[in-house]
Design an enzyme around this catalytic site. Structure first.
Site, short mmCIF file in Angstrom:
data_model
loop_
_atom_site.label_atom_id
_atom_site.label_comp_id
_atom_site.label_asym_id
_atom_site.label_seq_id
_atom_site.Cartn_x
_atom_site.Cartn_y
_atom_site.Cartn_z
N ASP A 172 36.47 42.17 33.38
CA ASP A 172 37.65 41.81 34.16
C ASP A 172 38.68 42.95 34.13
OD1 ASP A 172 39.57 40.06 35.55
OD2 ASP A 172 40.64 40.19 33.65
N ARG A 179 40.48 46.96 41.46
CA ARG A 179 41.11 46.18 42.52
C ARG A 179 42.52 46.69 42.79
NH1 ARG A 179 41.15 40.55 40.12
NH2 ARG A 179 42.42 40.06 41.93
N LYS A 198 38.35 34.19 31.97
CA LYS A 198 39.05 34.30 30.67
C LYS A 198 39.22 32.92 30.04
CE LYS A 198 41.84 37.12 32.92
NZ LYS A 198 42.87 37.98 33.45
N1 URA Z 1 45.99 37.23 37.04
C1 URA Z 1 44.78 37.60 36.56
O1 URA Z 1 44.46 37.44 35.39
N2 URA Z 1 43.92 38.16 37.45
C2 URA Z 1 44.20 38.34 38.75
O2 URA Z 1 43.36 38.84 39.48
C3 URA Z 1 45.47 37.96 39.22
C4 URA Z 1 46.35 37.39 38.34
#
Ligand code: URA
Length: 451
Positions: A172, A179, A198
């Site tokens: 992530d 991203r 998560k």
């Molecule tokens: N919070 C996150 O943890 N991930 C995202 O992509 C956007 C907000």
């Protein structure tokens, strides 16, 4: 001889580019390859952009979530202690707001409702604050415990407040960076996979999402917020976790304090049910109601309370009896806060009152602009690398619906000695007066989205 890769990445990109869904093995291959470095950033960036433009199916979103979760460590609390066999593990996630200190009140209240709360939080970025920064303003407070400490605190106190560790969903972290630089942050499926992976790795049974909606929120309008709430709930339910999303208003700041240490102070007022003035109590009331409501939703979803009426009543009693305050004090002690930390919170050296330059009814307080002013003061972070000053912040003295005269106090700035902040020229942009459409309704909860 090394084995040939299972898929040709360019063929997977072609498939996604043409609007077709990737299957589970293909998604797992991409996430694994990105994590171990065998698939370069530029190919993953192309996949993200194709997915951003063509969309990800519900199944793809769930599988992406699973693959990201599986990139790192996952907690299995019941395997870690026999005491947890009948326990219900629950967490809340907020999409972020200004003055949003719900977690600090909700976590101890949820523990009083017989939930175990292994809460994992983030830092503030942009105009919104983060729970980690607020808690780290408590002298000595640490948020990177060992597994043994987490088990001990959850068993003894019912709450463990942590920052995301590096071994939890490492994919992530890498995906988010990519991203961020490829304009693919605001994709509902990608946000969903990032958030839900998560929570899944955290090993909870229940998640309540607080999806903020409004001009200071990630999702500025109701259809967008609804879509995110629905996607979060579906993916979480798909992971076998009980889930609910509450869409809540984020146009004006929550409570009276915006900053870090000062937000902890406001939480102490709420937990003590003792405020420095009736005005502080009035400004905190919607925030307190939201915190109690979300804790109650967690308890009903988790089955530790049978009805919402009972859960709300017990949540309120947790405050009035002082039990939630005691839990918060225990959390602070567990997590290293120094003795008498409440009186040793960092404090700004000076305060300055900002006054109205006209009379009228305040119809809007633009939280986003306040959040941006907070960044300029040093209370917030413009980039992930920025340093913040946890002592400085803004104290609101009014709320929408209030009628003020020229010269009345609107807010108080908490500043370091010699710090100059030019906020007066912005008053007319932060405070909206006499809008015929009137002030927003005081109820923060807009709607609930169930599985
Ligand atoms: N919070 C996150 O943890 N991930 C995202 O992509 C956007 C907000």
């Amino acid at each position: 001889m090394t084995a040939a890769p299972a898929f040709l990445v360019s063929e997977l990109l072609r498939k996604k580019r043409d609007g077709l869904a990737l299957n589970d093995d293909e998604i797992a291959f991409l996430v694994r390859g990105f994590s171990d470095g065998s698939i370069p950033d530029y190919q993953v960036a192309a996949w993200l952009m194709a997915g951003y433009l063509k969309g990800f199916s519900r199944h793809e979103t769930l599988f992406l979530t699973r693959s990201v979760k599986e990139s790192g460590r996952c907690f299995d609390w019941r395997a870690l202690s026999a005491n947890f066999h009948n326990a219900v593990f629950a967490d809340k996630h907020s999409s972020g707001g200004v003055g949003d200190k719900v977690s600090l009140v909700l976590a101890p209240v949820a523990a009083c409702l017989d939930l175990k709360v292994p809460m994992m939080s983030g830092r503030g970025l942009g105009h919104t604050g983060g729970t980690v920064d607020k808690l780290e303003s408590i002298p000595g407070f640490t948020m990177q415990p060992s597994e043994r400490q987490m088990v001990e605190w959850l068993d003894r106190t019912g709450v463990c407040l942590t920052a995301q560790s590096h071994d939890l969903c490492p994919a992530d972290r890498k995906l988010y960076h990519l991203r961020d630089v490829t304009a693919t942050i605001d994709s509902v499926p990608l946000i969903t996979a990032s958030i839900v992976s998560k929570k899944w790795a955290e090993g909870v049974d229940v998640v309540v999402y607080d999806v903020k909606c409004g001009e200071a929120a990630f999702m500025t309008d109701l259809p967008q917020a609804r879509a995110l709430g629905r996607s979060l709930v579906d993916a979480t339910a798909g992971a076998g976790i009980r889930a609910l999303a509450c869409v809540t208003r984020m146009d004006e700041p929550l409570g009276s304090m915006i900053g870090n240490a000062n937000e902890v102070t406001e939480c102490l007022w709420m937990l003590r049910d003792d405020y420095p003035s009736a005005n502080h109590r009035r400004l905190a009331a919607p925030l307190l109601e939201l915190s109690l409501r979300l804790a109650a939703e967690m308890a009903v979803l988790g089955g530790t309370r049978g009805t919402m009426a009972q859960a709300i009543s017990d949540a309120r009693a947790a405050i009035t009896s002082g039990r939630a305050l005691q839990v918060f004090m225990d959390i602070a002690r567990n997590q290293g806060a120094v003795a008498s930390w409440e009186s040793r919170l960092p404090q700004a050296a000076v305060t300055r009152v900002v006054k109205a330059t006209r009379s009228g009814t305040i119809t809007h307080i633009h939280a986003r602009r306040l959040g941006l002013a907070g960044i300029r003061m040093g209370a917030g972070r413009a980039t992930a690398e920025s340093r913040i000053d946890v002592a400085v912040g803004i104290e609101m003295l009014v709320r929408p619906g209030d009628v003020v005269a020229n010269g009345d106090a609107l807010m108080r700035l908490h500043l370091q000695a010699g710090q100059t902040v030019e906020i007066e020229p912005e008053i007319e942009r932060i405070f909206g007066f006499d809008d015929p459409s009137g002030p927003p309704v005081s109820e923060l909860l807009i709607e609930r989205i169930t599985a």
